[in-house]
Design a protein around this motif. Structure first.
Motif: not given
Ligand SMILES: Nc1ncnc2c1ncn2[C@@H]1O[C@H](COP(=O)(O)OP(=O)(O)OP(=O)(O)O)[C@@H](O)[C@H]1O
Ligand SMILES: [Mg+2]
Lengths: 266, 227
Positions: B19, B39, B45, B186
């Protein structure tokens, strides 16, 4: 007053109180199926203990606590929707309980108690034990009130505010296990859950204050269970049934007068 | 230097999936960093890893030049999560939420006055608008006087006025207490004053670390942010 009536009323009040308190956690964590699964595991544990001549209450507790530990990690509503897998687990546990009940059929009054409960059998020792437990639960809720409330609000925020969320989670699950086990042969595994989930549902209609929420839920638990016992004495009806029905009636009435519903129009 | 938190080549895997890859940065005291990306690029994460909710598979995170147990890091962080699933009738009022963090009386009064939340403080938290909620959560996060504020898309579901009001509060805090801020967003049409660096994250890698005015020079920046 007849001693049986007095003891039954006391026991019903304590059962309603302990269930009403515990129910707040289950309700606000939004994990009704966990409550059901734990109740049914306790029932299965108790029944199978009878088959093997083991101490049934003890095994009921072990079974409910193991279930709690096993399903604990999936209670984080931010991560998964646990209701589907949980409903499968609790059907499975129910099957095991009834398998045991079928094997023992007719041989043991205790099986019937585990399924349907028997409040009239409670002795002074049981009442005393239950009372002590309830006092402990109340003390814990008071001591850890801030931790519990922020935990129920949001676990991640709780963690950043120095709350040991793992401890709080397992403490709550442990509490559910104990309360379920203690009430198992009083209310019966089949109807126990109504006694756990209805009081907080009533409290939910009336307050935005978590302290009052605990209070109203406890009070509803006490009212519902003692009211049910009184009805059962007056009309000579099966007690667990009258308790659950009376409790549900309180809930329906509360929704009619719910300030939240009236004020916010939903 | 005045380092407050550093990521050294941090990689996060969940199951088989990578990730975050090779995340490497230092935040100094008083930094205000904007983290932007599409996104699923790994922004949330990254915040959760900084908080210690998620452990790095490789690499390390060092807090104030000391290797901290992960448990400790979050005690110094104020955190406003991206989503909060709170029922409208949940038995908690706005004031309770701030009090979760046990604020000092003076600080609480200051926040109530400057955030202009006197009128909403007695309302049920679940009934607040998106902007009101974010202000209350910011007030709560601030109340423990954190070294670091981690804010996950506070502009989500806010209209432009509500977001401006939120930023007003944030800048006020910045001036008064100067916490280190790491904010995910964003929205690059409004880059708050006092932001000193912008990190751009794509597919779990930080691909740019730039001064705010340089962001718009990146050719395909819109594509990177909006996917
Ligand atoms: N617990 C988890 N198990 C598996 N995959 C995960 C988990 N948490 C996040 N992911 C994956 O990690 C990637 C990053 O997720 P994250 O939530 O950090 O993105 P983000 O940049 O915060 O997105 P957004 O703008 O939608 O909030 C995504 O592809 C998500 O599907
Ligand atoms: Mg996110």
């Amino acid at each position: 007053m007849d001693e049986v009536v007095l003891k039954s009323l006391l026991m019903a009040g304590l059962a309603g109180l302990s269930c009403g308190l515990t129910g707040v956690f289950i309700y606000l964590m939004n994990i009704p199926f966990i409550g059901v699964a734990i109740a049914h595991s306790a029932m299965a544990g108790g029944i199978w203990a009878l088959i093997f001549n083991l101490p049934s209450k003890f095994l009921a507790f072990i079974a409910s606590f193991l279930t709690a530990i096993f399903i604990g990690p999936i209670t984080d509503r931010a991560k998964t929707n646990p209701n589907i897998s949980l409903s499968i687990i609790f059907s499975f546990v129910m099957g095991i309980a009834f398998l045991g009940a079928g094997l023992l059929e007719g041989k043991n009054q205790l099986v019937t108690n585990f399924l349907w409960g028997n409040i009239f059998l409670s002795g002074w020792k049981d009442i005393f034990f239950h009372g002590v437990l309830v006092i402990f639960v109340i003390i814990f809720i008071i001591i850890f009130f801030r931790q519990f409330s922020v935990f129920l609000f949001n676990r991640e925020i709780a963690a950043t505010l120095g709350v040991n969320t793992g401890f709080i989670l397992y403490f709550i699950l442990f509490l559910i296990g104990i309360v379920v086990t203690l009430n198992l042969d009083i209310i019966g595994g089949l109807m126990l859950f109504a006694l756990i989930i209805t009081p907080p549902s009533i409290a939910y209609q009336f307050t935005f204050d978590l302290k009052k929420f605990f209070f109203i839920s406890s009070l509803s638990g006490i009212l519902g269970s003692t009211g049910g016992v009184i009805l059962s004495f007056i009309f000579n009806l099966p007690v667990s049934a009258t308790v659950v029905i009376f409790m549900s009636l309180l809930f329906f009435i509360s929704t009619l007068f719910s300030p939240k519903r009236i004020r916010y129009g939903e | 230097m005045n380092e407050i938190i550093s990521f050294y080549d941090v990689t996060v895997k969940i199951g088989q999936k990578t990730i975050l890859s090779n995340i490497d940065f230092k935040l100094n005291r008083g930094d205000f960093i904007l983290l932007i990306g599409a996104n699923g690029s790994g922004k949330t994460t990254l915040l959760k890893t900084a908080l210690g909710f998620i452990k790095p598979s490789f690499g390390s995170i060092i807090y104030k030049n000391e290797i901290s147990g992960y448990k400790d890091i979050k005690n110094f962080c104020g955190y406003v999560p991206q989503r909060l699933d709170i029922d409208r009738y949940f038995p908690v009022i706005a004031e309770d939420v701030i009090n979760f963090a046990k604020p000092e009386k003076n600080l609480l009064n200051y926040i109530i006055k400057e955030f202009r939340i006197k009128d909403i403080i007695r309302k049920p938290f679940g009934m607040l608008s998106g902007g009101e909620r974010q202000k209350i959560l910011l007030a709560m996060a601030l109340s423990k006087k954190p070294d670091i504020l981690l804010l996950d898309e506070p502009n989500l579901n806010l209209d432009i006025n509500a977001y401006r009001d939120f930023l007003r509060c944030l800048l006020l805090i910045k001036k008064e207490f100067n916490p280190t801020i790491l904010m995910v967003t964003h929205l690059i049409s409004i880059i708050p004053k006092m932001v000193n660096r912008v990190f751009v994250i794509k597919d779990g890698r930080i691909i740019y670390k730039k001064a705010p005015y340089e962001i718009f020079k990146i050719k395909n920046i819109m594509e990177i942010i909006y996917g």
